[in-house]
Motif scaffolding. Structure first.
Motif, mmCIF file in Angstrom:
data_model
loop_
_atom_site.group_PDB
_atom_site.id
_atom_site.type_symbol
_atom_site.label_atom_id
_atom_site.label_comp_id
_atom_site.label_asym_id
_atom_site.label_seq_id
_atom_site.Cartn_x
_atom_site.Cartn_y
_atom_site.Cartn_z
ATOM 1 N N GLU A 37 -55.205 -23.372 -2.699
ATOM 2 C CA GLU A 37 -54.410 -22.161 -2.588
ATOM 3 C C GLU A 37 -55.087 -21.191 -1.621
ATOM 4 N N ASN A 38 -54.273 -20.540 -0.802
ATOM 5 C CA ASN A 38 -54.690 -19.601 0.248
ATOM 6 C C ASN A 38 -55.180 -20.303 1.510
ATOM 7 N N ASP A 39 -55.123 -21.653 1.543
ATOM 8 C CA ASP A 39 -55.459 -22.371 2.771
ATOM 9 C C ASP A 39 -54.313 -22.264 3.770
ATOM 10 N N GLU A 40 -54.662 -22.128 5.048
ATOM 11 C CA GLU A 40 -53.659 -22.138 6.116
ATOM 12 C C GLU A 40 -53.476 -23.578 6.588
ATOM 13 N N VAL A 41 -52.223 -23.973 6.790
ATOM 14 C CA VAL A 41 -51.932 -25.329 7.247
ATOM 15 C C VAL A 41 -51.014 -25.248 8.456
ATOM 16 N N ALA A 42 -51.107 -26.264 9.318
ATOM 17 C CA ALA A 42 -50.267 -26.339 10.505
ATOM 18 C C ALA A 42 -49.042 -27.186 10.210
ATOM 19 N N ALA A 43 -48.001 -26.998 11.014
ATOM 20 C CA ALA A 43 -46.792 -27.793 10.843
ATOM 21 C C ALA A 43 -47.121 -29.266 11.064
ATOM 22 N N GLY A 44 -46.685 -30.111 10.126
ATOM 23 C CA GLY A 44 -46.943 -31.541 10.225
ATOM 24 C C GLY A 44 -48.282 -31.984 9.681
ATOM 25 N N GLU A 96 -42.115 -49.696 6.376
ATOM 26 C CA GLU A 96 -42.980 -48.793 7.140
ATOM 27 C C GLU A 96 -42.591 -47.337 6.896
ATOM 28 N N ASN A 97 -41.288 -47.092 6.846
ATOM 29 C CA ASN A 97 -40.819 -45.729 6.593
ATOM 30 C C ASN A 97 -41.228 -45.267 5.195
ATOM 31 N N THR A 98 -41.106 -46.166 4.222
ATOM 32 C CA THR A 98 -41.517 -45.813 2.862
ATOM 33 C C THR A 98 -43.008 -45.535 2.794
ATOM 34 N N LEU A 99 -43.806 -46.363 3.470
ATOM 35 C CA LEU A 99 -45.256 -46.158 3.482
ATOM 36 C C LEU A 99 -45.608 -44.823 4.133
ATOM 37 N N ALA A 100 -44.873 -44.477 5.208
ATOM 38 C CA ALA A 100 -45.144 -43.209 5.887
ATOM 39 C C ALA A 100 -44.906 -42.019 4.964
ATOM 40 N N HIS A 101 -43.989 -42.175 4.011
ATOM 41 C CA HIS A 101 -43.692 -41.073 3.094
ATOM 42 C C HIS A 101 -44.768 -40.896 2.025
ATOM 43 N N THR A 102 -45.775 -41.773 1.993
ATOM 44 C CA THR A 102 -46.893 -41.528 1.070
ATOM 45 C C THR A 102 -47.761 -40.391 1.575
ATOM 46 N N GLU A 103 -47.627 -40.058 2.855
ATOM 47 C CA GLU A 103 -48.317 -38.886 3.402
ATOM 48 C C GLU A 103 -47.362 -37.697 3.336
ATOM 49 N N ILE A 104 -47.728 -36.710 2.562
ATOM 50 C CA ILE A 104 -46.886 -35.519 2.389
ATOM 51 C C ILE A 104 -47.377 -34.473 3.375
ATOM 52 N N ARG A 105 -46.496 -34.072 4.288
ATOM 53 C CA ARG A 105 -46.871 -33.172 5.365
ATOM 54 C C ARG A 105 -46.229 -31.794 5.187
ATOM 55 N N ALA A 106 -46.898 -30.796 5.767
ATOM 56 C CA ALA A 106 -46.362 -29.429 5.725
ATOM 57 C C ALA A 106 -45.156 -29.346 6.658
ATOM 58 N N PRO A 107 -44.000 -28.888 6.176
ATOM 59 C CA PRO A 107 -42.809 -28.810 7.037
ATOM 60 C C PRO A 107 -42.934 -27.754 8.134
ATOM 61 N N SER A 108 -43.811 -26.795 7.939
ATOM 62 C CA SER A 108 -44.022 -25.746 8.938
ATOM 63 C C SER A 108 -45.394 -25.127 8.694
ATOM 64 N N ALA A 109 -45.819 -24.327 9.647
ATOM 65 C CA ALA A 109 -47.101 -23.647 9.484
ATOM 66 C C ALA A 109 -46.971 -22.570 8.409
ATOM 67 N N GLY A 110 -48.053 -22.339 7.683
ATOM 68 C CA GLY A 110 -48.007 -21.308 6.652
ATOM 69 C C GLY A 110 -49.266 -21.329 5.797
ATOM 70 N N ILE A 111 -49.145 -20.720 4.630
ATOM 71 C CA ILE A 111 -50.269 -20.586 3.699
ATOM 72 C C ILE A 111 -49.865 -21.203 2.362
ATOM 73 N N ILE A 112 -50.738 -22.044 1.822
ATOM 74 C CA ILE A 112 -50.489 -22.619 0.500
ATOM 75 C C ILE A 112 -50.731 -21.528 -0.546
ATOM 76 N N VAL A 113 -49.654 -21.137 -1.238
ATOM 77 C CA VAL A 113 -49.781 -20.057 -2.232
ATOM 78 C C VAL A 113 -49.798 -20.594 -3.661
ATOM 79 N N HIS A 114 -49.440 -21.871 -3.826
ATOM 80 C CA HIS A 114 -49.445 -22.406 -5.195
ATOM 81 C C HIS A 114 -49.545 -23.927 -5.145
ATOM 82 N N LYS A 115 -50.383 -24.489 -6.012
ATOM 83 C CA LYS A 115 -50.485 -25.937 -6.174
ATOM 84 C C LYS A 115 -49.981 -26.294 -7.564
#
Length: 366
Positions: free
Chosen positions: A78-85, A289-308
Motif C-alpha cells: 500500500e502507498n507504492d507507486e506503479v506504472a501502467a502495465g 498462452e493467453n491463459t498463462l499470460a493472465h497469471t501475471e496481474i498488471r496495473a491497468p494504469s499508472a497510480g498508487i496502490i491504496v489497498h491490498k
C-alpha cells in the motif's frame, strides 16, 4: 487646632481632561482596528468559506482475469507507486504451464501427423501397390483415436456436469447469504437512524452486505466458468466426430487403394483434415498462452496502490479484486457551501485549500 490638606496635582485634574483622554484613546483604537475589520468584512462578503469538504479520486479495482489460483508473488505494498502495465502480482503458473505444454505436444503431434499424411500421399502417388497397407494402418489408428475420443467425451461430460452442479450449489448458498445480509443491513440502518443501535453495528452490517455481494459475484463467475465448460463437450464431440470420420475414411481408403490411383483423391482429403487438426491445435496453443499470460496481474494504469485485499499465498478467483489503485491525476475536492454565501463562487475562480494532512495552503481552481 484645625488643619487643611492641600489637594495633590492628580486630584486637581478636571473631568474634561479625563474625558478627552478617553476619547483620544478610543479613536486611536478604532483607527487601528478599522482597516482589519474592513478587510475581514470585505473578504467575508466576497468569499465563501466552509469546513465541510472532502477529497475524492478515481479508484480502480484490480482483479484476475480468466484464471484462478494461489498468489505466489504480490510484491507491491500500500502507498507504492506503479506504472501502467507493471506486474503487481502473479498467480501460480504451474497448472497453466502444464496446459500449455500439453497443447504444444498436441500441436507437435498434429503437425507430425500432417507431415505423415503428406508423405503418405506422395508415396501413394509413386507406389500405388503400397496404398492398401497404408490404408489398413490408417484404419487401425482411426479406430484407436475413436475409442480414445469416446472415452474423452464420456469423461468430459461427467466433469462438466459435476462442475456445473457444484457451482450452482455455491451460487445458491452465496445468494442466500447475500439476501440475509441485505435484510440485516437495512434493519440496522433503520435502527441506527433511531439511535437504537451503535453506528458501528450498522457499518458492520453494511460491510457484511458488500462482502456477501462480492462472494455472490465470485460464485456467479465460477458458475459462468462452469457453464463455459460445455464448450469442452462440443470439442470432445467434434474430436469423436473427426475420429469416426477418420474410421470411415480408412475403410474407404482400403477399397479405394484396391482401385489404384483413386486412393490419391482420398488421401488428399485426409491431408485437409490433418491441416484442420493442426489449425485447431495452434488455436489451442494460442489459448493456453493467453491463459498463462493472465497469471501475471498488471496495473491497468499508472497510480498508487491504496489497498491490498489479498496477500501472497491467498487464493485469487477471477473478478474478485486483489488491490485498489488510485489515479493521482483524478484527485479533486468536493466542498459543501452555504447557499446564502456563494459570493465569489464560479467555475474557473481561484480558491485556497487547507488540508490538515498536508499542512499549509494549496492553490486551486473551482
Amino acid at each position: 487646632t484645625a488643619t487643611a490638606s492641600v489637594p495633590s496635582p492628580a486630584r486637581r485634574r478636571s473631568p474634561l481632561a479625563v474625558g478627552l483622554a478617553v476619547v483620544v484613546i478610543f479613536s486611536l483604537l478604532v483607527g487601528l482596528a478599522a482597516p482589519a475589520v474592513y478587510r475581514f468584512v470585505t473578504f467575508r462578503t466576497t468569499h465563501s468559506l466552509t469546513d465541510d469538504a472532502f477529497i475524492e479520486g478515481t479508484l480502480i479495482h484490480i482483479a484476475p482475469q480468466l484464471v484462478t489460483g494461489r498468489l505466489v508473488r504480490f510484491p507491491v505494498e500500500e502507498n507504492d507507486e506503479v506504472a501502467a502495465g507493471e506486474v503487481i502480482a502473479r498467480i501460480d503458473p504451474t497448472p497453466f504451464e502444464d496446459q500449455l505444454k500439453m497443447a504444444q505436444a498436441k500441436l507437435a503431434i498434429a503437425k507430425a501427423e500432417l507431415t505423415r499424411q503428406e508423405v503418405g500421399l506422395a508415396k501413394v502417388r509413386k507406389e500405388v501397390p503400397l496404398s492398401i497397407a497404408v490404408a489398413k494402418q490408417t484404419q487401425e489408428m482411426a479406430i484407436a483415436e475413436r475409442e480414445k475420443a469416446e472415452e474423452g467425451l464420456t469423461f468430459t461430460k461427467a466433469e462438466v456436469a459435476g462442475n456445473i452442479d457444484a457451482s450452482a450449489a455455491l451460487v445458491a448458498v452465496a445468494r442466500t447469504n447475500q439476501q440475509q445480509a441485505t435484510t440485516d443491513s437495512r434493519r440496522f440502518v433503520s435502527l441506527a437512524k433511531q439511535e437504537a443501535v451503535p453506528s458501528r453495528r450498522m457499518e458492520e452490517a453494511i460491510w457484511a452486505e458488500k462482502s456477501t455481494q462480492s462472494e455472490l459475484d465470485a460464485a456467479l463467475a465460477k458458475q459462468r466458468m462452469a457453464e463455459a465448460g460445455r464448450t469442452q463437450i462440443v470439442v470432445a464431440e467434434k474430436n469423436l466426430a473427426v475420429a469416426e470420420a477418420a474410421v470411415k475414411k480408412a475403410e474407404i481408403d482400403i477399397a479405394v487403394a484396391e482401385t489404384g490411383w483413386e486412393t490419391v483423391a482420398e488421401l488428399e482429403q485426409m491431408v485437409l483434415l490433418r491441416q484442420e487438426a493442426v489449425h485447431d491445435a495452434e488455436v489451442a496453443v494460442a489459448a493456453a498462452e493467453n491463459t498463462l499470460a493472465h497469471t501475471e496481474i498488471r496495473a491497468p494504469s499508472a497510480g498508487i496502490i491504496v489497498h491490498k485485499a489479498k496477500h501472497a499465498g491467498d487464493e485469487a478467483p477471477p473478478g474478485l479484486p486483489i488491490a485498489t489503485l488510485l489515479d493521482p491525476g483524478s484527485l479533486h475536492v468536493i466542498a459543501n457551501l452555504e447557499e446564502t454565501r456563494l459570493a465569489g463562487v464560479a467555475p474557473g475562480n481561484r480558491c485556497r485549500l487547507e488540508i490538515d494532512a498536508v499542512g499549509g495552503e494549496l492553490e486551486g481552481r473551482m
